[in-house]
Write a protein that holds these residues in place. Sequence first.
Motif, mmCIF file in Angstrom:
data_model
loop_
_atom_site.group_PDB
_atom_site.id
_atom_site.type_symbol
_atom_site.label_atom_id
_atom_site.label_comp_id
_atom_site.label_asym_id
_atom_site.label_seq_id
_atom_site.Cartn_x
_atom_site.Cartn_y
_atom_site.Cartn_z
ATOM 1 N N UNK A 164 0.840 -1.202 0.000
ATOM 2 C CA UNK A 164 0.000 0.000 0.000
ATOM 3 C C UNK A 164 0.873 1.250 0.000
ATOM 4 N N UNK A 165 1.981 1.207 0.701
ATOM 5 C CA UNK A 165 2.914 2.333 0.718
ATOM 6 C C UNK A 165 3.446 2.624 -0.679
ATOM 7 N N UNK A 166 3.651 1.579 -1.443
ATOM 8 C CA UNK A 166 4.220 1.715 -2.789
ATOM 9 C C UNK A 166 3.158 1.825 -3.873
ATOM 10 N N UNK A 167 1.908 1.985 -3.444
ATOM 11 C CA UNK A 167 0.794 2.207 -4.368
ATOM 12 C C UNK A 167 0.591 1.035 -5.321
ATOM 13 N N UNK A 168 0.754 -0.164 -4.824
ATOM 14 C CA UNK A 168 0.580 -1.381 -5.620
ATOM 15 C C UNK A 168 -0.804 -1.969 -5.326
ATOM 16 N N UNK A 169 -1.749 -1.578 -6.139
ATOM 17 C CA UNK A 169 -3.151 -1.928 -5.916
ATOM 18 C C UNK A 169 -3.400 -3.436 -5.907
ATOM 19 N N UNK A 170 -3.000 -4.129 -6.936
ATOM 20 C CA UNK A 170 -3.320 -5.561 -7.049
ATOM 21 C C UNK A 170 -2.614 -6.395 -5.985
ATOM 22 N N UNK A 171 -1.356 -6.082 -5.700
ATOM 23 C CA UNK A 171 -0.647 -6.809 -4.654
ATOM 24 C C UNK A 171 -1.280 -6.557 -3.296
ATOM 25 N N UNK A 172 -1.670 -5.312 -3.057
ATOM 26 C CA UNK A 172 -2.335 -4.978 -1.791
ATOM 27 C C UNK A 172 -3.636 -5.747 -1.679
ATOM 28 N N UNK A 173 -4.410 -5.789 -2.755
ATOM 29 C CA UNK A 173 -5.681 -6.516 -2.744
ATOM 30 C C UNK A 173 -5.458 -7.999 -2.420
ATOM 31 N N UNK A 174 -4.443 -8.591 -3.024
ATOM 32 C CA UNK A 174 -4.126 -10.004 -2.784
ATOM 33 C C UNK A 174 -3.848 -10.250 -1.295
ATOM 34 N N UNK A 175 -3.023 -9.401 -0.697
ATOM 35 C CA UNK A 175 -2.687 -9.586 0.719
ATOM 36 C C UNK A 175 -3.862 -9.230 1.632
ATOM 37 N N UNK A 176 -4.680 -8.276 1.220
ATOM 38 C CA UNK A 176 -5.876 -7.965 2.010
ATOM 39 C C UNK A 176 -6.816 -9.164 2.047
ATOM 40 N N UNK A 177 -6.995 -9.821 0.920
ATOM 41 C CA UNK A 177 -7.855 -11.006 0.893
ATOM 42 C C UNK A 177 -7.335 -12.077 1.842
ATOM 43 N N UNK A 178 -6.034 -12.295 1.852
ATOM 44 C CA UNK A 178 -5.435 -13.251 2.790
ATOM 45 C C UNK A 178 -5.660 -12.800 4.226
ATOM 46 N N UNK A 179 -5.439 -11.514 4.460
ATOM 47 C CA UNK A 179 -5.580 -10.962 5.806
ATOM 48 C C UNK A 179 -6.991 -11.141 6.342
ATOM 49 N N UNK A 180 -7.990 -10.830 5.548
ATOM 50 C CA UNK A 180 -9.366 -10.913 6.033
ATOM 51 C C UNK A 180 -9.749 -12.332 6.437
ATOM 52 N N UNK A 181 -9.297 -13.322 5.700
ATOM 53 C CA UNK A 181 -9.564 -14.713 6.073
ATOM 54 C C UNK A 181 -8.904 -15.018 7.420
ATOM 55 N N UNK A 182 -7.650 -14.636 7.547
ATOM 56 C CA UNK A 182 -6.918 -14.892 8.791
ATOM 57 C C UNK A 182 -7.502 -14.091 9.957
ATOM 58 N N UNK A 183 -7.831 -12.843 9.707
ATOM 59 C CA UNK A 183 -8.365 -11.975 10.762
ATOM 60 C C UNK A 183 -9.705 -12.490 11.265
ATOM 61 N N UNK A 184 -10.546 -12.955 10.355
ATOM 62 C CA UNK A 184 -11.849 -13.490 10.770
ATOM 63 C C UNK A 184 -11.658 -14.697 11.687
ATOM 64 N N UNK A 185 -10.717 -15.546 11.349
ATOM 65 C CA UNK A 185 -10.418 -16.721 12.195
ATOM 66 C C UNK A 185 -9.883 -16.253 13.550
ATOM 67 N N UNK A 186 -8.997 -15.281 13.523
ATOM 68 C CA UNK A 186 -8.383 -14.772 14.751
ATOM 69 C C UNK A 186 -9.424 -14.127 15.658
ATOM 70 N N UNK A 187 -10.305 -13.331 15.076
ATOM 71 C CA UNK A 187 -11.340 -12.627 15.870
ATOM 72 C C UNK A 187 -12.289 -13.619 16.521
ATOM 73 N N UNK A 188 -12.597 -14.710 15.837
ATOM 74 C CA UNK A 188 -13.480 -15.723 16.423
ATOM 75 C C UNK A 188 -12.905 -16.291 17.713
ATOM 76 N N UNK A 189 -11.589 -16.253 17.853
ATOM 77 C CA UNK A 189 -10.941 -16.774 19.055
ATOM 78 C C UNK A 189 -10.928 -15.802 20.224
ATOM 79 N N UNK A 190 -11.452 -14.599 20.040
ATOM 80 C CA UNK A 190 -11.455 -13.610 21.144
ATOM 81 C C UNK A 190 -12.456 -13.997 22.189
#
Length: 129
Positions: A103-129
């Motif tokens: 995101x710092x380097x203004x790379x839209x598609x790469x950022x989107x790819x990592x965001x998709x990974x993050x949201x899956x992981x974050x949803x799993x992580x939040x369920x454990x709260x």
Amino acid sequence: MKTLIVLLMSAVLAFSAHADEKSIQHLKIADVTSVEDARKIFIEKTSEIRSKRDLDAAELQEIHVITYTLEKSVEFFALNLIGDKKKLAEDIAVVVENIHINSERNRKEETRKYLNQYFVMADTFIKGF
């Protein structure tokens, strides 16, 4: 002499190819010191990032700034959890760093790819709260 000119031209072209990848000054964020704060930050910052849909230059810079605080939250979890939760927090930290850099380097598609990974992981992580 021709070799020197070719090298100089290559350097100029390489630099200009990445001109749109300017870094902004790094922010200093206070460390997270409690589970409650880490949890609150993680949920809030995940929600903020999730609201970014266009991933235009302005949103990418907003995501970049958000990741500074998110990184502190994830770092707290990675240092203070054990077992599978610790491993997940460490994996999330890697993905958040990739979001931060892209995101710092203004790379839209790469950022989107990592965001998709993050949201899956974050949803799993939040369920454990």
